[in-house]
Design a protein around this motif. Structure first.
Motif, PDB file in Angstrom:
ATOM      1  N   TYR A  71       0.832  -1.201   0.000  1.00 38.48           N
ATOM      2  CA  TYR A  71       0.000   0.000   0.000  1.00 38.48           C
ATOM      3  C   TYR A  71       0.868   1.253   0.000  1.00 38.48           C
ATOM      4  O   TYR A  71       0.588   2.217  -0.717  1.00 38.48           O
ATOM      5  CB  TYR A  71      -0.924  -0.042   1.218  1.00 38.48           C
ATOM      6  N   ARG A  72       1.934   1.243   0.807  1.00 33.86           N
ATOM      7  CA  ARG A  72       2.851   2.385   0.830  1.00 33.86           C
ATOM      8  C   ARG A  72       3.448   2.604  -0.555  1.00 33.86           C
ATOM      9  O   ARG A  72       3.468   3.736  -1.067  1.00 33.86           O
ATOM     10  CB  ARG A  72       3.967   2.128   1.849  1.00 33.86           C
ATOM     11  N   SER A 125      -9.805   6.754 -13.375  1.00 39.13           N
ATOM     12  CA  SER A 125      -8.809   6.025 -12.598  1.00 39.13           C
ATOM     13  C   SER A 125      -7.523   5.891 -13.389  1.00 39.13           C
ATOM     14  O   SER A 125      -7.471   6.151 -14.595  1.00 39.13           O
ATOM     15  CB  SER A 125      -9.332   4.628 -12.224  1.00 39.13           C
ATOM     16  N   GLU A 126      -6.462   5.489 -12.665  1.00 34.61           N
ATOM     17  CA  GLU A 126      -5.189   5.132 -13.260  1.00 34.61           C
ATOM     18  C   GLU A 126      -4.829   3.728 -12.777  1.00 34.61           C
ATOM     19  O   GLU A 126      -5.322   3.279 -11.744  1.00 34.61           O
ATOM     20  CB  GLU A 126      -4.088   6.118 -12.845  1.00 34.61           C
ATOM     21  N   THR A 127      -3.958   3.035 -13.529  1.00 32.69           N
ATOM     22  CA  THR A 127      -3.581   1.683 -13.137  1.00 32.69           C
ATOM     23  C   THR A 127      -2.077   1.473 -13.292  1.00 32.69           C
ATOM     24  O   THR A 127      -1.394   2.184 -14.037  1.00 32.69           O
ATOM     25  CB  THR A 127      -4.314   0.619 -13.978  1.00 32.69           C
ATOM     26  N   PHE A 128      -1.580   0.458 -12.595  1.00 33.05           N
ATOM     27  CA  PHE A 128      -0.205  -0.017 -12.770  1.00 33.05           C
ATOM     28  C   PHE A 128      -0.241  -1.525 -12.630  1.00 33.05           C
ATOM     29  O   PHE A 128      -0.835  -2.054 -11.673  1.00 33.05           O
ATOM     30  CB  PHE A 128       0.739   0.595 -11.736  1.00 33.05           C
ATOM     31  N   THR A 129       0.407  -2.254 -13.555  1.00 36.85           N
ATOM     32  CA  THR A 129       0.291  -3.708 -13.607  1.00 36.85           C
ATOM     33  C   THR A 129       1.650  -4.385 -13.728  1.00 36.85           C
ATOM     34  O   THR A 129       2.520  -3.913 -14.470  1.00 36.85           O
ATOM     35  CB  THR A 129      -0.586  -4.124 -14.812  1.00 36.85           C
ATOM     36  N   ALA A 208      -2.661  -2.349  -9.675  1.00 37.55           N
ATOM     37  CA  ALA A 208      -3.019  -1.330  -8.694  1.00 37.55           C
ATOM     38  C   ALA A 208      -3.936  -0.310  -9.357  1.00 37.55           C
ATOM     39  O   ALA A 208      -3.628   0.193 -10.442  1.00 37.55           O
ATOM     40  CB  ALA A 208      -1.772  -0.643  -8.151  1.00 37.55           C
ATOM     41  N   ASN A 209      -5.059  -0.035  -8.727  1.00 35.88           N
ATOM     42  CA  ASN A 209      -6.005   0.980  -9.202  1.00 35.88           C
ATOM     43  C   ASN A 209      -5.908   2.224  -8.330  1.00 35.88           C
ATOM     44  O   ASN A 209      -5.958   2.126  -7.100  1.00 35.88           O
ATOM     45  CB  ASN A 209      -7.447   0.456  -9.122  1.00 35.88           C
ATOM     46  N   TYR A 210      -5.783   3.351  -8.965  1.00 33.60           N
ATOM     47  CA  TYR A 210      -5.763   4.629  -8.250  1.00 33.60           C
ATOM     48  C   TYR A 210      -6.953   5.453  -8.704  1.00 33.60           C
ATOM     49  O   TYR A 210      -7.130   5.712  -9.902  1.00 33.60           O
ATOM     50  CB  TYR A 210      -4.467   5.376  -8.552  1.00 33.60           C
ATOM     51  N   TYR A 301      -7.672   3.644  -3.262  1.00 35.41           N
ATOM     52  CA  TYR A 301      -6.766   2.683  -3.887  1.00 35.41           C
ATOM     53  C   TYR A 301      -7.345   1.278  -3.735  1.00 35.41           C
ATOM     54  O   TYR A 301      -7.928   0.945  -2.702  1.00 35.41           O
ATOM     55  CB  TYR A 301      -5.385   2.704  -3.224  1.00 35.41           C
ATOM     56  N   SER A 302      -7.150   0.466  -4.757  1.00 36.92           N
ATOM     57  CA  SER A 302      -7.464  -0.957  -4.652  1.00 36.92           C
ATOM     58  C   SER A 302      -6.455  -1.723  -5.498  1.00 36.92           C
ATOM     59  O   SER A 302      -5.895  -1.180  -6.452  1.00 36.92           O
ATOM     60  CB  SER A 302      -8.897  -1.270  -5.096  1.00 36.92           C
TER      61      SER A 302
END
Length: 349
Positions: A71-72, A125-129, A208-210, A301-302
């Motif tokens: 999470y951090r 939203s934004e994402t990182f995978t 990660a969803n922002y 965040y999720s």
């Protein structure tokens, strides 16, 4: 919702605690404690997967340090300047879209009209995978006929401890997913190790969803995450308590909030399970709604772990889900062909 101690198949009280609801809360701490508890957990999971397909799990055994560090790291990444995140943009040549997210459409199982609406109303939203296939040994986990681009390296941001936090969390999710698939096997009256050789080289995206602060109100009908179903075998979702959360569509056509419980995970089945279970378990559509305007200055965040079996695992009707009066309803498909086809249709590759 009511708290209950579930009865085991042999009539004794099994140490299985369930909080009832359309999305029930299930304590997994009794798993492996006894055959009776495992059978009852399987029976409860089967009932849930026949109805909502969503549950919240506690007692899962994932170290809290792994969750906190993930999470951090997630918050630090999405706080980077836009130009820094853009350097990690997922490239169109990557079949699994690793890196910083770009706009896609709904799952192919939705209607053309819904897909067109999604194209005109992008998610807020934004994402990182990342994916295990993007690690140095990724190509060794693929059959010879697989697209080599599936082993495209993960794009790691230059943040201290980020890759370590994500690798640790990913490893914890691998273990938890294996535990849940074992319970799925019991739920389907299979040997508990039935899925093991089908997921030992899984090709799972961790995303990660922002959901940023909404300083400007979204367009009418625009959501943080549009209506969709997940594609794979199961999803394990970490979510924080930020407003504007996850909702599922019930059998009456009503949208219901998925409860937030600190330290828990949300688990749901994906589209692939309908092939395996001959429609005994069918995935449920869901969405992420916007916060009320008075709370629109709060982020959310999720982090979903989209579990996908090994590339060459053959997904076909399992023996306990068919019979003379219940023939297989779906054609068999390899896991890798299935998921790359989904990505290609959704992202226009």
């Amino acid at each position: 919702m009511s708290l209950l101690n579930a009865e085991s198949a042999v009539g004794r009280t099994a140490e299985v605690t369930v909080v009832e609801g359309y999305v029930p809360v299930i304590d997994l701490s009794s798993a492996r404690s006894s055959a009776a508890a495992d059978r009852r957990l399987g029976a409860v999971i089967d009932e849930v997967c026949r109805t909502s397909g969503f549950l919240v799990i506690v007692g899962h055994g994932v170290p809290q340090d792994a969750i906190r560090e993930m999470y951090r790291a997630t918050r630090e990444f999405f706080a980077l300047p836009a130009e820094e995140k853009a350097k990690l943009l997922a490239v169109p040549e990557d079949p699994l879209m690793r890196g910083f997210g770009r706009k896609g459409s709904l799952a192919a199982s939705n209607t053309d009209a819904e897909v067109e609406r999604e194209r005109s109303l992008p998610d807020v939203s934004e994402t990182f995978t990342i994916n295990r296939l993007g690690e140095p040994d990724g190509k060794d986990r693929l059959p010879a006929d697989a697209d080599p681009a599936l082993a495209t390296p993960n794009h790691w941001p230059a943040l201290p401890g980020f890759a370590e936090a994500y690798r640790s969390y990913y490893g914890a999710m691998e273990v938890l997913a294996g535990d849940i698939m074992r319970l799925f096997a019991l739920a389907l009256d299979l040997p508990e190790d039935w899925f093991e050789d089908k997921i030992d080289r899984h090709m799972t995206n961790l995303t990660a969803n922002y959901y940023p602060r909404q300083t400007v109100a979204p367009a009418p009908g625009q959501l943080r995450k549009g209506i969709h179903s997940d594609w794979g075998s199961l999803t394990i979702l970490y979510q924080d308590d930020g407003p504007g959360g996850l909702q599922v569509l019930d059998k009456n056509g009503d949208w219901l909030d998925v409860p937030y419980i600190e330290g828990s995970f949300v688990v749901n089945i994906g589209d692939l399970m309908a092939i395996w279970t001959n429609n005994r378990w069918v995935s449920t559509v869901h969405r992420v709604v916007n916060p009320p305007r008075e709370l629109a200055d709060r982020e959310r965040y999720s982090v979903p772990f989209f579990h996908q079996p090994s590339y060459d695992a053959l997904i076909e009707c399992i023996p306990t889900c068919t019979g003379p009066d219940n023939p297989p309803r779906h054609a068999s498909v390899r896991s890798g062909d299935y998921i790359t086809g989904k990505f290609s249709r959704a992202y226009g590759g």
